[in-house]
Every structure is written in C-alpha cells, then in structure tokens.
Scaffold this motif. Sequence first.
Motif, PDB file in Angstrom:
ATOM      1  N   ILE A 355       0.831  -1.208   0.000  1.00 45.93           N
ATOM      2  CA  ILE A 355       0.000   0.000   0.000  1.00 45.93           C
ATOM      3  C   ILE A 355       0.860   1.250   0.000  1.00 45.93           C
ATOM      4  N   GLU A 356       1.919   1.235   0.791  1.00 47.33           N
ATOM      5  CA  GLU A 356       2.796   2.410   0.856  1.00 47.33           C
ATOM      6  C   GLU A 356       3.495   2.649  -0.478  1.00 47.33           C
ATOM      7  N   LEU A 357       3.900   1.580  -1.153  1.00 45.94           N
ATOM      8  CA  LEU A 357       4.522   1.752  -2.466  1.00 45.94           C
ATOM      9  C   LEU A 357       3.516   2.297  -3.471  1.00 45.94           C
ATOM     10  N   VAL A 358       2.316   1.762  -3.452  1.00 48.79           N
ATOM     11  CA  VAL A 358       1.280   2.232  -4.383  1.00 48.79           C
ATOM     12  C   VAL A 358       0.974   3.697  -4.132  1.00 48.79           C
ATOM     13  N   ASN A 359       0.824   4.080  -2.883  1.00 49.37           N
ATOM     14  CA  ASN A 359       0.560   5.484  -2.565  1.00 49.37           C
ATOM     15  C   ASN A 359       1.706   6.384  -3.024  1.00 49.37           C
ATOM     16  N   ALA A 360       2.937   5.910  -2.846  1.00 47.80           N
ATOM     17  CA  ALA A 360       4.097   6.695  -3.270  1.00 47.80           C
ATOM     18  C   ALA A 360       4.126   6.836  -4.790  1.00 47.80           C
ATOM     19  N   ALA A 361       3.716   5.779  -5.500  1.00 48.50           N
ATOM     20  CA  ALA A 361       3.685   5.849  -6.958  1.00 48.50           C
ATOM     21  C   ALA A 361       2.649   6.862  -7.426  1.00 48.50           C
ATOM     22  N   PHE A 362       1.453   6.826  -6.841  1.00 53.46           N
ATOM     23  CA  PHE A 362       0.421   7.785  -7.233  1.00 53.46           C
ATOM     24  C   PHE A 362       0.843   9.216  -6.902  1.00 53.46           C
ATOM     25  N   LYS A 363       1.511   9.377  -5.776  1.00 54.15           N
ATOM     26  CA  LYS A 363       1.966  10.721  -5.411  1.00 54.15           C
ATOM     27  C   LYS A 363       3.026  11.210  -6.393  1.00 54.15           C
ATOM     28  N   ALA A 364       3.932  10.313  -6.782  1.00 52.92           N
ATOM     29  CA  ALA A 364       4.959  10.701  -7.751  1.00 52.92           C
ATOM     30  C   ALA A 364       4.333  11.059  -9.092  1.00 52.92           C
TER      31      ALA A 364
END
Length: 480
Positions: A355-364
């Motif tokens: 989840i943290e990786l996915v959130n970081a990807a969307f933020k990027a």
Amino acid sequence: MPVSERYRPDPRFAGLGGEFADPVAPADFPKTILRFRNDRAAATVGLEGLTDAEWIAHFARFQPLPGNQSQPLAMRYHGHQFRSYNPELGDGRGFLFSQQREAQTDRLLDLATKGSGQTPWSRHGDGRLTLKGGMREILAAGLLEALGVPTSRAFSLVETGEALTRGDEPSPTRSAVLTRLSHSHIRFGTFQRLAYFDRADLITQLVDHVVETYFPHLADAPDRPTAMFAEVVSRTARLVARWMAAGFVHGVLNTDNMVVTGESFDYGPWRFLPRNDPNFTAAYFDHSGLYSFGRQPEAGFWNLQQLAACLVLVSPDQSGLIAALNGFSDAYRAALSEAMIARLAVTSQGGEADIELVNAAFKALAEGTKLDGGEALRWEPFFFDWFGGEASEARALEGPRGKLYQDPVFAAFRARLAGFAPDRPERLENPVFGQCEPEELLIDEVEALWTPISEADDWAPLNAKLARIESARIAYNLYG
C-alpha cells in the motif's frame, strides 16, 4: 470448413428463449474488404484455419458457423445512460453471432458484432459502424490486453463500402463491421430490463444461466443471486482497478456497458491519460465529468447498486446483497494494489508495504505533472521506466526522463521501491526495454494513424503500431 479440433461450439444463450433476444438478419453490405483478422484470438477457439474468403463469409456475411447458432440474436436490455434510465435500449447495431469454448481454459466465449445492421432495437439509427470507430476499438482492446486489463478482443474488421453520415466526424465517412471475442455480453442492463417488467421468474432464470455458464463454482450456493452478485462485485472491482493502473478512461460507463463477467468492452470515446489527472474525461459530451478518470470507481459502484436493486426481487436475504455491495471498496483497494504492483513488475510484500509503495507511486505521478509546466511526466512512460523496480533504476535515470526522476518529488517513491525485488526479472531482457519510449495511445497518435487510412488507404502505420503493441504484450506478460 477447416475448423480444428479446438473449435467446440456451445450456443447456450439461445436456450434462454424469446424474452432475452430477437432473431435478426445481418445487413447485406455492398462490399466486404477484410481489414483486420486476429489469428491469435481465432486460434483460441479453433478458427485460425479459415481462408480469407471463409472468414468474410462468416464475419461479413455472417453465415452460421458449424454447429452454432442458426441465426444471429439481438440481445434485449435496458440501462442507465449517464444515470438516466432508458427502457428503449438493446442491440441496435450488433448481435450475438456464436458461442464456443476456449481451448485452453474451457471458458465460453461469444463472438458478437458492432455495425452489422439494423435490429428491432435500432430506434432511428442506421445500425452501422464507422471504419474509424472499428480501428479505434482494435487499438484500445489491443493495448488494454497488453496492460493486463480484462477485455474483449477485436476479432475481425471488414470494410463494407457504405458512406455514413455522422455529426461528430467529417462525413460522409467509411463504414465497417466489427466482430469481437468476449467472455460474455450479459450486461447489468440485461437484469434491469427484467426488473423493469417485474419478471422475477426471468431474473431467476438469468441468474441460473449466469451461475451455471460462467460461475459453476457457485452452483451449490444456497442463495444463488447473492453469490452471483458477490462474484460480479469482485470482478467489477478488479476491472476498474486495472483501468486505473492502465491510465484508461472508458468514457461511457453506463449500466449497459458493464457485463457480469467483469470485462471491458464496447469502446467508444475512450482515452488513455496523457498524465495523471483525476478530472480527465474521454467523452466530449460528458460535460459534468461523471465518467472522468478519477470517478470510475464511483461509477462502477453506482452501477453495481443498480444491479443489486434488480436482484432484490429474487434474493431470499437482502442483507447478503448489501454486504456484497459494501465489499466493493475493500475489493477495489486490494485489486488496485495488485494491479499497481504488477505494473511496476515487483514482487509483492503484502499488506502495508504494498500500500505504501502504491501510494508513493500515485503521489509521484501527481507531483511529477507539476514539474516543467505540468507536461513533464506522462502516465505510461513512468511505468515503463520503472518496470522491474530498482532493477531498472539505471535504465530510468539514463533515459529521457532521467533528470526528472532525480527531482526531490520522486525521492519517496524511489526509497519505497528500493525494498522490492523485481518480479520475473528475466522480462527485462526483452528488446522492448531497450527502447526509450513505451507504446502509448494518446489521442494525437490515434488521429495520426487514421490519417493515412483516410487519405491514401494506407494501413501500414496501423499494422506497425499493432505489431509494436503485441511486442509490448509479450514483454510485459503482466499476469504470467
């Protein structure tokens, strides 16, 4: 005809009877020029051995396939269109042509049409399809399949020699008939029509058909309507999640454009995102942004609510339907996490790490669009550059967006990505990843592919594009 032993006709829908479809005759087209045949798809149902003349006989003149439906069937359904109920729908320019088993999976697959002529449900339409519309569906279905989205496949496109008048493109324009291969064409709106007429008996019949045909693992469920609905919720959540990961905007998410098996189909004013923008819309007539990119999960949930309202008429326990519907949010989040992990081609760690990786990807993706005037980071290149995660870091930093990725807005994403191992890293050895740019389908390229067809009947650029999309599909191999 030279069908192989893999061709196994199984025309089941016709057995539902006259309340579900109307026998129709295909249009008699003045010309039949074969423009596209999907031999890879045809091989899955044992039809790849047809000569071009036989192909035209079946997919332009619609002579019945051996042992299959004796006559095309225009399916009956209603639906909400932009959330306004329309009881005058149904297959107005298409029909179910045949049903057969897929060799490898034993799934029942439909061959159905678009642009095959008028039916009782055409209203005032001409029942035709523009050649450009057929070309656009081939492209959309091809790239979506490459990106791991459950989708119908464009099976055949035949130019038909009629000049069509359309208000949204230069007219007269060329005409075509498209055949698509898909798991099912039973829409949410198929159930809505039966509920509209208060035919609980027919809803029960349709539920039984769907369970026994598509979800046989649910055959012994004590409450078939609820069990079926829970399956549809799960499949719809997966579909919408994969649209989102693909940066795809369907454009017209009406209830007659969603099927119970959770596949994407019927591509009209679709678009792929140029860059991350929740408000991006595909249809020029979607003035309120109802079906914008960021509202697609909401649209899927709303459509499921309409299906649930139909099943209330036959389910012995409405609480089960409510529980299944309320499970959409969790199912969607889980499916989105899975889809994003697959697109980044890293090995899932499960739970919060994913989840943290996915959130970081969307933020990027979001913050990257704000650099250099908002044009810097496009959606598809981001996933292409970081395919395989940290294993592609050198490739990403040395590529055309290398300087961009060194901006501080990407630091959190790169830090999260560092903890993930690549999934099937041998995929990175494919020559596709030696290229600087991925295959995209932004609207300017779609128009550029149509121009040589329109002006010079030159199909070479389109065929080259389709070959590159196929190479990408093989290279990505997203779900193994």
